[in-house]
Enzyme design. Structure first.
Site, PDB file in Angstrom:
ATOM      1  CG  HIS A 126      -2.203  -1.808  -0.911  1.00 47.29           C
ATOM      2  ND1 HIS A 126      -2.985  -2.422  -1.859  1.00 47.29           N
ATOM      3  CD2 HIS A 126      -1.728  -2.808  -0.132  1.00 47.29           C
ATOM      4  CE1 HIS A 126      -2.985  -3.735  -1.658  1.00 47.29           C
ATOM      5  NE2 HIS A 126      -2.229  -3.991  -0.621  1.00 47.29           N
ATOM      6  CG  ASP A 155      -6.450   2.194   1.663  1.00 46.16           C
ATOM      7  OD1 ASP A 155      -6.986   1.502   2.540  1.00 46.16           O
ATOM      8  OD2 ASP A 155      -5.521   1.771   0.930  1.00 46.16           O
ATOM      9  CD  GLN A 196      -1.749  -2.098   6.875  1.00 45.55           C
ATOM     10  OE1 GLN A 196      -1.464  -2.285   8.057  1.00 45.55           O
ATOM     11  NE2 GLN A 196      -1.827  -3.083   6.008  1.00 45.55           N
ATOM     12  CE  LYS A 227      -5.260  -5.122   4.964  1.00 41.78           C
ATOM     13  NZ  LYS A 227      -4.124  -5.987   4.637  1.00 41.78           N
ATOM     14  CB  CYS A 244       0.274  -4.591  -2.670  1.00 37.85           C
ATOM     15  SG  CYS A 244      -0.152  -6.317  -2.666  1.00 37.85           S
TER      16      CYS A 244
END
Ligand code: PLP
Length: 415
Positions: free
Chosen positions: A129, A206, A209, A232, A371
């Site tokens: 991303h 990261d 997600q 999220k 993104c």
């Protein structure tokens, strides 16, 4: 309504989400398949924010009066819950931020300034991303470091066949997604952690997600920094998390200067509070940080194993059904290597038109580059459509997505 593979009671789960109980603005049932962008909130999260504002709101870490104490204790309780969720060693390793983007900028700026020299390398992947690309480009420009990328295989997984060539003595930082927000590709952090630790570097994950779908254990997985956003994981927007190994947080300089992050301010210089306060300048997202706790508890109560089993069923069904739609192409690895995201194009249909037509049937999906421009460039595409599932989604909603795609094909005169 329940799922065959697990004991999850979907009726009971859905009943916890008020937004799923009401019609959308056009009076249709809500078919929300944009969880990759942001997940809906269970009542307990909404209630918690209301409780903070209506019963004991105060700034955090400021007042000795009762309200202030309740707020401080509640923020610390969330820190403890995050610590349990990701297996951190101590709650001082949990920093509250505004979200993944800020967490990644914080690591890039602070750890980057602390460690990077001209010629050093920062290793990313081709499916990151922008939030896990741009901050590294910025710090590379400031320090003379170089950004490199782990390539993808033809089946959309990380190509680690030349790991010794990718992670070398020059590599100071490896920063990877836990799960691609486009391909759904899941990344096993362990081999990357082992390789980068051998050359004295750090691993940043990261988890924006992946945190929604799978368990992370920062100690067992060898993760040095881990980032995610509250919104999220069924929690509030405006709050995020940066996990950093204690020794790293202690070693690196602060990101923002201001109130709460200092130990002592003199006219000509200042000294810093110990972590996590050192990285929490200014007023925190107070109610949001407190309401992150019930969101995480919602996930913990269901359990990642049950969540994954249910979402995998949805993924299998969606992949089977969508693969039969003429002209539709799905981008992503085999189903054993991906989370519950199905990204696709439909021949003859612009992704934006397709998303618009799906919405005519009440199906909420995202279109665009998500993104991830470098990834889309690699795929030779400017845009795709993404259906991303959460734990409250149902097999019937997969049918509705499929029906809506057939409807869109008709409207576009593709059949
Ligand atoms: N990283 C990944 C993989 C994402 O999917 C996202 C958001 O979609 C982000 C980072 C940025 O998250 P946020 O906008 O909450 O900061």
């Amino acid at each position: 309504m329940s799922t065959a593979a697990t004991s999850l009671d979907l009726t009971a789960i859905r009943a916890q989400f008020p937004i799923l109980q009401q019609p959308d603005p056009r009076g249709r049932p809500v078919i929300y398949l944009d969880n990759g962008a942001s997940a809906q909130k269970p009542q307990r999260v909404i209630d918690k924010e209301i409780e903070v504002y209506s019963r004991h709101y105060a700034n955090a870490y400021r007042g000795v009066y009762e309200f202030g104490q309740i707020v401080d204790d509640s923020v610390e309780a969330t820190r403890q819950t995050v610590r349990d969720l990701i297996g951190a060693e101590s709650q001082e390793e949990i920093v509250f931020t505004s979200g993944t983007t800020m967490s990644l900028n914080l690591v890039a700026s602070c750890w980057g300034r602390h460690t990077l020299k001209p010629g050093d390398e920062i290793l990313l992947t081709e499916m990151e991303h922008h939030a896990n690309i741009v901050p590294w480009q910025m710090i590379a420009e400031q320090t003379g470091a170089v950004v490199r990328y782990i390539p993808l295989t033809s089946d959309y997984r990380l190509d680690l066949s030349d790991l010794p060539g990718l992670i070398t003595e020059r590599t100071k930082i490896v920063a990877v997604t836990g799960m691609s927000n486009v391909l759904g590709t899941l990344v096993d952090p362990r081999p990357l952690a082992d390789a980068v630790h051998q050359v004295g570097g750090v691993l940043v994950v990261d988890a924006a997600q992946s945190i929604l779908h799978q368990q992370h254990h920062v100690v067992n997985d060898g993760i040095d920094f881990l980032t995610f956003s509250g919104h999220k994981i069924y929690g509030p927007s405006g709050v995020g998390v940066l996990y950093g190994k204690r020794e790293h947080l202690e070693a690196m300089p602060p990101f923002l200067g201001g109130g709460h992050m200092i130990e002592r301010v003199f006219p000509d210089h200042s000294t810093w509070s110990p972590p996590p306060a050192k990285f929490e300048a200014g007023t925190l997202p107070i109610a949001q940080a407190i309401a992150l706790k019930p969101a995480i508890e919602f996930v913990q109560e269901l359990g990642y194993a049950s969540i994954q089993a249910h979402e995998h069923d949805l993924l299998v069904k969606a992949t089977e059904q969508l693969s039969e739609v003429p002209g539709l192409k799905i981008y992503g690895p085999g189903l054993d290597h991906k989370g519950a995201i199905v990204t696709f194009t439909l021949e003859g249909a612009h992704p934006q038109d397709l998303a618009f037509l799906l919405n005519k049937k009440g199906v909420c999906v995202r279109h665009g580059h998500h993104c991830t421009m470098p990834l889309h460039d690699k795929l030779g595409l400017t845009a795709t459509v993404r259906a991303s599932f959460g734990v409250y989604n149902t097999a019937e909603e997969v049918d509705q997505l499929t029906d809506a795609l057939h409807y869109a094909r008709k409207r576009l005169r593709l059949s």
